[in-house]
Write an enzyme that holds these catalytic residues in place. Structure first.
Site, PDB file in Angstrom:
ATOM      1  N   TYR A  52       0.851  -1.198   0.000  1.00  4.04           N
ATOM      2  CA  TYR A  52       0.000   0.000   0.000  1.00  4.04           C
ATOM      3  C   TYR A  52       0.879   1.237   0.000  1.00  4.04           C
ATOM      4  O   TYR A  52       1.852   1.307   0.742  1.00  4.04           O
ATOM      5  CB  TYR A  52      -0.900   0.031   1.241  1.00  4.04           C
ATOM      6  N   GLU A  54      -0.577   4.772  -0.305  1.00  7.76           N
ATOM      7  CA  GLU A  54      -1.421   5.978  -0.441  1.00  7.76           C
ATOM      8  C   GLU A  54      -0.591   7.226  -0.247  1.00  7.76           C
ATOM      9  O   GLU A  54       0.236   7.301   0.670  1.00  7.76           O
ATOM     10  CB  GLU A  54      -2.556   5.943   0.589  1.00  7.76           C
ATOM     11  N   THR A 224      -4.008   6.589 -21.399  1.00 12.91           N
ATOM     12  CA  THR A 224      -3.788   5.251 -20.860  1.00 12.91           C
ATOM     13  C   THR A 224      -2.345   4.884 -21.187  1.00 12.91           C
ATOM     14  O   THR A 224      -1.641   5.628 -21.873  1.00 12.91           O
ATOM     15  CB  THR A 224      -4.751   4.208 -21.470  1.00 12.91           C
ATOM     16  N   LYS A 227      -1.940   1.133 -24.851  1.00 13.91           N
ATOM     17  CA  LYS A 227      -2.359   1.009 -26.253  1.00 13.91           C
ATOM     18  C   LYS A 227      -1.097   1.135 -27.114  1.00 13.91           C
ATOM     19  O   LYS A 227      -0.248   0.250 -27.048  1.00 13.91           O
ATOM     20  CB  LYS A 227      -3.444   2.046 -26.559  1.00 13.91           C
ATOM     21  N   ARG A 233      -1.586  -2.086 -18.146  1.00 10.85           N
ATOM     22  CA  ARG A 233      -2.845  -1.313 -18.213  1.00 10.85           C
ATOM     23  C   ARG A 233      -2.917  -0.322 -17.071  1.00 10.85           C
ATOM     24  O   ARG A 233      -2.889  -0.700 -15.900  1.00 10.85           O
ATOM     25  CB  ARG A 233      -4.033  -2.259 -18.055  1.00 10.85           C
TER      26      ARG A 233
HETATM   27  N1  DSN Z   1     -12.391   1.047 -24.706  1.00 12.45           N
HETATM   28  C1  DSN Z   1     -11.135   1.618 -25.141  1.00 12.45           C
HETATM   29  C2  DSN Z   1     -10.958   1.440 -26.602  1.00 12.45           C
HETATM   30  O1  DSN Z   1     -11.068   0.320 -27.016  1.00 12.45           O
HETATM   31  O2  DSN Z   1     -10.692   2.374 -27.334  1.00 12.45           O
HETATM   32  C3  DSN Z   1     -11.082   2.999 -24.741  1.00 12.45           C
HETATM   33  O3  DSN Z   1     -11.338   3.064 -23.378  1.00 12.45           O
END
Ligand code: DSN
Length: 436
Positions: A52, A54, A224, A227, A233
């Site tokens: 933890y 915080e 994010t 991607k 993630r």
């Molecule tokens: N759901 C994601 C996407 O596939 O673009 C974005 O949050």
């Protein structure tokens, strides 16, 4: 060697094994998905899940932070360096929380945000009506031009003057063209609004210098990490020094408790990976592959929104093919080509069965696939659409795709399909366990 997971929980072990085999043995074209490196995977599955933390480095609410402080500072410094930002918060659990934190840092509940319409390519948390972002804040959505499939900056400026939102959001989840963040910054400035930019999809392309960064033109940049950036993630926020304290307070204690330190460590690893010439080459190839996919599909008579792409994804308008998005996405899935059905701008079909498909190239590029393989995939996509009710053709395509997958191993996984026996019906049962 029997792993602890296999020994203690054979059911979950088996399901992880099956997912690993599935991920290795399909052509992954969901543009928001990727394959992380083994180093990222290792950090993500480390002892940091036990701690933890915080608070923020040097200001925690639990003792025992000798190591976590060092890790979080490293992640912050790496994020600041690659995005050239004054301040980075690397704690958001996801992009959705990061977006809510960005709004909460800048405005009060009940004030107005303006983002891209979900059905035209925006995100739920850009103020769409089923999201809390439109219950905590008033919201108005701007469309893309249905004729061109592109953002119409004059129209957005007019909407901003009319509605006077407190925040204007740039960024998208299904928009194939480069976004001019500088113009968005100016539109926001002209109406006295803040500019929040969500680069979740294109973060890797921004880091590689292929798309203009919003960092100089936005009050807060949200992203994010998994991607095109190819990390574990999670989410992150970047901002100018003047907003740093507000951003940090909005994340913790505003919306979250303790950060997930195992994820944060894995994100730190991915940020180091992104700061390399190899990553720049990877990002370039993502775009080349997306352009090749667009070109080949258009040769087959597919209609693409905006007639092409500048980034990692394409949006296919299936209306001229006289078949709905969901039916095609499901047939492609059976053919081992995984994408998602998607609304297209001006779609009159329901979101649960829209007229479009969204496809992207980050994951197949991580496997090392280039234009030749992309053209083969486009040919297979066309074959499935042309034979949408012919299961025997779909099975043939699935076999071909499995063979293709077997030639391009997935990094980070410990199980791959058996290259000697690419029989699609039995692939999940007949896999080779191999470390690579
Ligand atoms: N759901 C994601 C996407 O596939 O673009 C974005 O949050």
């Amino acid at each position: 060697m029997v792993s602890a997971l296999e020994q203690y929980d054979p059911q979950i072990f088996e399901l992880v094994r099956q997912e690993s085999a599935r991920e290795s043995s399909v052509i992954r074209l969901i543009p928001s998905e990727n394959y992380v490196s083994r180093a990222v995977m290792q950090a993500s599955g480390s002892c940091l899940t036990n701690k933890y933390a915080e608070g923020y480095p040097g200001k925690r609410y639990y003792e025992g932070q000798q190591v976590t402080d060092l890790i979080e500072r490293l992640a912050q410094e790496r994020a600041k360096k690659i995005f050239k930002a004054d301040h980075a918060n690397v704690q958001p659990y996801s992009g959705s929380v990061a977006n809510l934190a960005a709004y909460a840092a800048l405005i009060e509940p009940g004030e107005m945000i303006m983002g891209m319409s979900l059905t035209d390519g925006g995100h739920l948390t850009h103020g769409w009506n089923v999201s809390l972002s439109s219950r905590f804040f008033k919201s108005v959505s701007y469309p893309v031009n249905p004729e061109t499939g592109r953002l119409d900056y004059d129209h957005i400026a007019d909407m901003a003057k009319k509605h006077k939102p407190r925040i204007i959001i740039s960024g998208a989840t299904a928009y194939p063209r480069e976004i001019d963040f500088e113009i968005f910054g100016q539109i926001a400035k002209d109406v006295g609004a803040y500019h929040v930019s969500d680069i979740a999809h294109i973060a890797g392309l921004v880091v590689a210098g292929l798309h203009k960064s919003p960092v100089p033109y936005a009050d807060i940049v949200s992203s994010t990490t998994h991607k095109t950036l190819r990390g574990a993630r999670g989410g992150m926020l970047l901002c100018k020094t003047e907003h740093a304290d507000k951003v940090d307070r909005a994340v913790f204690p505003g919306l979250q408790g303790g950060p997930h330190m195992h994820t944060l460590s894995a994100i730190a690893v991915a940020l180091a990976e992104a700061d390399t010439p190899e990553f720049v080459a990877y990002a370039r190839q993502i775009v080349k592959n997306a352009k090749a996919l667009a070109r080949k599909l258009m040769e087959y008579g597919f209609k693409l929104m905006s007639d092409g792409t500048d980034n990692h994804l394409i949006l296919i308008d299936l209306r001229n093919k006289k078949v709905a998005g969901k039916k095609v996405a499901k047939a492609l899935d059976r053919a081992r080509i995984v994408c998602n059905y998607n609304t297209i701008p001006g779609d009159t079909a329901p979101p649960a069965n829209p007229s479009g498909l969204r496809m992207g190239t980050p994951a197949i590029t991580t496997r090392g696939m280039k234009e030749d393989q992309v053209e083969q995939i486009a040919t297979s996509i066309n074959k499935v659409v042309e034979n949408i009710d012919n299961e025997s053709v779909i099975e043939d395509v699935a076999r071909e795709m499995l063979l293709l997958c077997s030639q391009f191993p997935v990094p980070g996984h410990f199980i791959i399909p058996n290259q000697k026996n690419p029989d699609w019906m039995h692939a999940e049962d007949d896999i080779t366990q191999r470390l690579f």
